[in-house]
Design a protein around this motif. Sequence first.
Motif, mmCIF file in Angstrom:
data_model
loop_
_atom_site.group_PDB
_atom_site.id
_atom_site.type_symbol
_atom_site.label_atom_id
_atom_site.label_comp_id
_atom_site.label_asym_id
_atom_site.label_seq_id
_atom_site.Cartn_x
_atom_site.Cartn_y
_atom_site.Cartn_z
ATOM 1 N N ALA A 43 0.816 -1.212 0.000
ATOM 2 C CA ALA A 43 0.000 0.000 0.000
ATOM 3 C C ALA A 43 0.853 1.267 0.000
ATOM 4 C CB ALA A 43 -0.932 0.002 1.208
ATOM 5 N N LYS A 44 2.029 1.217 0.637
ATOM 6 C CA LYS A 44 2.879 2.406 0.716
ATOM 7 C C LYS A 44 3.500 2.760 -0.628
ATOM 8 C CE LYS A 44 3.921 1.903 5.583
ATOM 9 N NZ LYS A 44 4.899 1.515 6.582
ATOM 10 N N THR A 45 3.878 1.734 -1.400
ATOM 11 C CA THR A 45 4.528 1.997 -2.693
ATOM 12 C C THR A 45 3.574 1.859 -3.866
ATOM 13 O OG1 THR A 45 5.196 -0.321 -2.970
ATOM 14 C CG2 THR A 45 6.730 1.144 -1.773
ATOM 15 N N ASN A 46 2.363 1.336 -3.605
ATOM 16 C CA ASN A 46 1.374 1.091 -4.654
ATOM 17 C C ASN A 46 1.952 0.214 -5.765
ATOM 18 O OD1 ASN A 46 -1.195 1.284 -5.824
ATOM 19 N ND2 ASN A 46 -0.577 3.003 -7.106
ATOM 20 N N SER A 47 2.655 -0.844 -5.339
ATOM 21 C CA SER A 47 3.259 -1.741 -6.329
ATOM 22 C C SER A 47 3.150 -3.188 -5.854
ATOM 23 C CB SER A 47 4.729 -1.372 -6.554
ATOM 24 O OG SER A 47 5.468 -1.538 -5.352
ATOM 25 N N TYR A 48 3.211 -4.096 -6.827
ATOM 26 C CA TYR A 48 3.171 -5.525 -6.540
ATOM 27 C C TYR A 48 4.585 -6.087 -6.510
ATOM 28 C CZ TYR A 48 -1.885 -5.868 -7.153
ATOM 29 O OH TYR A 48 -3.240 -5.743 -6.996
ATOM 30 N N SER A 49 4.781 -7.132 -5.704
ATOM 31 C CA SER A 49 6.061 -7.829 -5.707
ATOM 32 C C SER A 49 6.239 -8.531 -7.052
ATOM 33 C CB SER A 49 6.112 -8.852 -4.563
ATOM 34 O OG SER A 49 5.077 -9.812 -4.714
ATOM 35 N N GLU A 50 7.461 -8.709 -7.459
ATOM 36 C CA GLU A 50 7.724 -9.341 -8.755
ATOM 37 C C GLU A 50 7.554 -10.849 -8.699
ATOM 38 O OE1 GLU A 50 11.313 -8.062 -10.634
ATOM 39 O OE2 GLU A 50 10.923 -5.953 -10.209
ATOM 40 N N ILE A 51 7.751 -11.435 -7.541
ATOM 41 C CA ILE A 51 7.609 -12.880 -7.391
ATOM 42 C C ILE A 51 6.556 -13.187 -6.325
ATOM 43 C CG2 ILE A 51 9.977 -13.387 -8.112
ATOM 44 C CD1 ILE A 51 10.608 -13.747 -5.090
ATOM 45 N N LYS A 52 6.011 -14.394 -6.393
ATOM 46 C CA LYS A 52 5.064 -14.836 -5.371
ATOM 47 C C LYS A 52 5.840 -15.132 -4.089
ATOM 48 C CE LYS A 52 1.612 -16.737 -8.501
ATOM 49 N NZ LYS A 52 0.861 -17.933 -8.902
ATOM 50 N N CYS A 53 5.310 -14.652 -2.982
ATOM 51 C CA CYS A 53 5.998 -14.841 -1.708
ATOM 52 C C CYS A 53 4.989 -14.773 -0.562
ATOM 53 C CB CYS A 53 7.083 -13.774 -1.530
ATOM 54 S SG CYS A 53 6.429 -12.093 -1.472
ATOM 55 N N ARG A 54 5.507 -14.934 0.635
ATOM 56 C CA ARG A 54 4.726 -14.742 1.861
ATOM 57 C C ARG A 54 5.416 -13.620 2.633
ATOM 58 N NH1 ARG A 54 5.157 -20.991 2.255
ATOM 59 N NH2 ARG A 54 3.156 -21.693 1.413
ATOM 60 N N PRO A 55 4.966 -12.381 2.460
ATOM 61 C CA PRO A 55 5.707 -11.241 2.989
ATOM 62 C C PRO A 55 5.635 -11.025 4.500
ATOM 63 C CG PRO A 55 3.801 -10.484 1.772
ATOM 64 C CD PRO A 55 3.855 -11.973 1.609
ATOM 65 N N ALA A 56 4.734 -11.697 5.184
ATOM 66 C CA ALA A 56 4.644 -11.536 6.640
ATOM 67 C C ALA A 56 5.773 -12.287 7.323
ATOM 68 C CB ALA A 56 3.294 -12.041 7.134
ATOM 69 N N ASP A 57 6.072 -11.903 8.560
ATOM 70 C CA ASP A 57 7.070 -12.595 9.373
ATOM 71 C C ASP A 57 6.465 -13.798 10.081
ATOM 72 O OD1 ASP A 57 9.135 -10.578 8.920
ATOM 73 O OD2 ASP A 57 7.926 -9.296 10.225
ATOM 74 N N VAL A 58 5.193 -13.659 10.441
ATOM 75 C CA VAL A 58 4.511 -14.654 11.260
ATOM 76 C C VAL A 58 3.078 -14.796 10.767
ATOM 77 C CG1 VAL A 58 3.651 -15.112 13.614
ATOM 78 C CG2 VAL A 58 5.907 -14.107 13.303
ATOM 79 N N TYR A 59 2.550 -16.003 10.855
ATOM 80 C CA TYR A 59 1.131 -16.256 10.588
ATOM 81 C C TYR A 59 0.422 -16.523 11.913
ATOM 82 C CZ TYR A 59 1.275 -16.737 5.481
ATOM 83 O OH TYR A 59 1.365 -16.498 4.129
ATOM 84 N N VAL A 60 -0.765 -15.946 12.054
ATOM 85 C CA VAL A 60 -1.649 -16.308 13.160
ATOM 86 C C VAL A 60 -2.892 -16.921 12.534
ATOM 87 C CG1 VAL A 60 -3.000 -15.539 15.137
ATOM 88 C CG2 VAL A 60 -0.783 -14.465 14.662
ATOM 89 N N PHE A 61 -3.106 -18.201 12.825
ATOM 90 C CA PHE A 61 -4.256 -18.946 12.315
ATOM 91 C C PHE A 61 -5.338 -18.915 13.396
ATOM 92 C CE2 PHE A 61 -0.457 -20.598 10.299
ATOM 93 C CZ PHE A 61 -0.807 -20.553 8.955
ATOM 94 N N CYS A 62 -6.467 -18.320 13.062
ATOM 95 C CA CYS A 62 -7.546 -18.105 14.024
ATOM 96 C C CYS A 62 -8.686 -19.071 13.715
ATOM 97 C CB CYS A 62 -8.051 -16.670 13.925
ATOM 98 S SG CYS A 62 -6.777 -15.417 14.124
ATOM 99 N N LEU A 63 -8.947 -19.953 14.638
ATOM 100 C CA LEU A 63 -10.007 -20.937 14.467
ATOM 101 C C LEU A 63 -11.171 -20.595 15.380
ATOM 102 C CD1 LEU A 63 -11.261 -23.605 13.508
ATOM 103 C CD2 LEU A 63 -9.878 -24.777 15.247
ATOM 104 N N PHE A 64 -12.310 -20.240 14.763
ATOM 105 C CA PHE A 64 -13.531 -20.085 15.544
ATOM 106 C C PHE A 64 -14.027 -21.503 15.800
ATOM 107 C CE2 PHE A 64 -18.202 -19.216 15.805
ATOM 108 C CZ PHE A 64 -18.148 -18.660 17.075
ATOM 109 N N ALA A 65 -13.792 -22.006 17.008
ATOM 110 C CA ALA A 65 -13.874 -23.441 17.282
ATOM 111 C C ALA A 65 -15.227 -23.933 17.768
ATOM 112 C CB ALA A 65 -12.792 -23.821 18.300
ATOM 113 N N SER A 66 -16.208 -23.065 17.920
ATOM 114 C CA SER A 66 -17.517 -23.504 18.395
ATOM 115 C C SER A 66 -18.124 -24.527 17.439
ATOM 116 C CB SER A 66 -18.463 -22.313 18.524
ATOM 117 O OG SER A 66 -19.754 -22.763 18.900
#
Length: 195
Positions: free
Chosen positions: A103-126
């Motif tokens: 959003a800051k540069t208004n540009s897409y990465s050239e390659i497919k990647c996972r740009p986050a450092d960490v994933y949080v997987f949220c399970l609504f477990a009910s």
Amino acid sequence: MIRIEQKTGDESFQGMDHTLREYWAWAHSDIASNAERGKLAEYIVHCAVHSTASCRTEWDAFDVCSEEGIKVEVKSSAYLQTWKQDRFSTIQFDIAPKKSWDAKTNSYSEIKCRPADVYVFCLFASKDASTADPLDLAQWEFYVLSTNVLNEQVPNQKQIGLGTLLRLGAQRASFLEVHSAVIASAKDCQTLRGI
């Protein structure tokens, strides 16, 4: 580019006697649906990691930035849906590498990647539709995993199930433990300094 400012809900429409809060209630009350539950999960993690962002940025490269600067991708899943079900939904999370938009540069990465450092997987477990309440944090389970682990163990995988997450070492956390789990999972990220 339109400047985004946090709204209170008290803002009025120009030309009709209704408020933004009324729109929010009309459009976003189904917080158990897939689209709204995903945004709700992002907000819950935003609060858990003490993010200082005043508004959610649609389509950004990652979902939340912790107060330490850790980039967090938030994924959501649930057993129950808001439509008629014959059985519980299979728990799957999207982890596909993608060309990400900054959003800051208004540009897409050239390659497919996972740009986050960490994933949080949220399970609504009910599993009980009569008592299911996405606003009850006790009905959520959180699983935290470093992006490095995903890149090393499942580099091209697009979906991941709960069993595989646990085998990869995802740390289960309560809402109050999410922040410390994110910090611990981020420590092996080469991109972070000073954590």
